[in-house]
Design a protein around this motif. Structure first.
Motif, short mmCIF file in Angstrom:
data_model
loop_
_atom_site.label_atom_id
_atom_site.label_comp_id
_atom_site.label_asym_id
_atom_site.label_seq_id
_atom_site.Cartn_x
_atom_site.Cartn_y
_atom_site.Cartn_z
N LEU A 172 1.38 -0.97 -0.20
CA LEU A 172 0.21 -0.19 0.31
C LEU A 172 0.64 1.23 0.07
O LEU A 172 0.43 1.95 -0.63
N LYS A 220 -6.68 0.72 5.00
CA LYS A 220 -7.14 0.85 3.95
C LYS A 220 -8.98 -0.09 4.70
O LYS A 220 -8.99 -0.85 5.40
N ASP A 235 -9.65 3.32 -4.13
CA ASP A 235 -9.90 2.14 -2.43
C ASP A 235 -9.87 3.45 -1.50
O ASP A 235 -9.38 5.15 -2.05
#
Length: 184
Positions: free
Chosen positions: A59, A168, A100
């Motif tokens: 990420l 996330k 996202d």
């Protein structure tokens, strides 16, 4: 008083120069990695048994875009860049990058950033006010810790390093914000 030989001074000076050039400390770990490890250590100590922290280093490619979006929210007056040694309470800021969503907190860098104690208050605030929004499949939290250098907006000022901590969002999964029933 003990004398230090010229050779020892040259070796020590060379080691310090190498450290300054490479950003690596004698342990072989960069100061950035030491700082990120300090944050993770503080987080793990604060979490205890409440959450299962799942670090996803992949990420980190989103960190620059997340910081940029977060700083726009700061400019709009919707959030702040927090001081890790003084923060006690805050609400996470949701930032979207691509498809996202990420819950985000951004911290300035304290002087003793490689010491987990410098991040203790920030870690406690993250556990109390942040992680619960991003848990999925029980008590899992997918997160990333990254140091991002941000150049001055006018190109004239000094660049600043920020500690960007983000989790996330897992919408549609158990514990995620939106639940979608399975198709029949």
């Amino acid at each position: 008083m003990r004398k230090i030989s010229r050779r020892a001074v040259l070796l020590l000076g060379g080691a310090l120069t190498l450290t300054a050039l490479t950003g690596c400390w004698p342990s072989g770990i960069s100061s950035s990695e030491q700082t990120k490890n300090a944050v993770k250590t503080a987080l793990k100590a604060a979490v205890k048994q409440n959450y299962n922290l799942v670090e996803n280093k992949a990420l980190s490619v989103n960190a620059q875009a997340i910081l940029k979006a977060y700083l726009k929210e700061v400019e709009a007056g919707n959030t702040d860049v927090f001081e890790p040694q003084n923060v006690t309470n805050f609400c996470p800021t949701d930032v979207t990058v691509g498809d996202d969503g990420f819950g985000t907190a951004v911290f300035s860098m304290p002087e003793n950033a490689v010491d987990p104690q410098a991040w203790k208050r920030a870690a406690n605030a993250l556990v109390a006010n942040f992680l619960c929004y991003y848990q999925y499949n029980g008590n899992n939290v997918e997160f990333c810790v990254e140091i991002v250098k941000q150049e001055a907006a006018d190109g004239q000022g000094e660049a600043a390093d920020y500690m960007v901590i983000f989790a996330k969002k897992h919408d549609g999964e158990e514990g995620g914000e939106i639940w979608t029933p399975p198709a029949l």
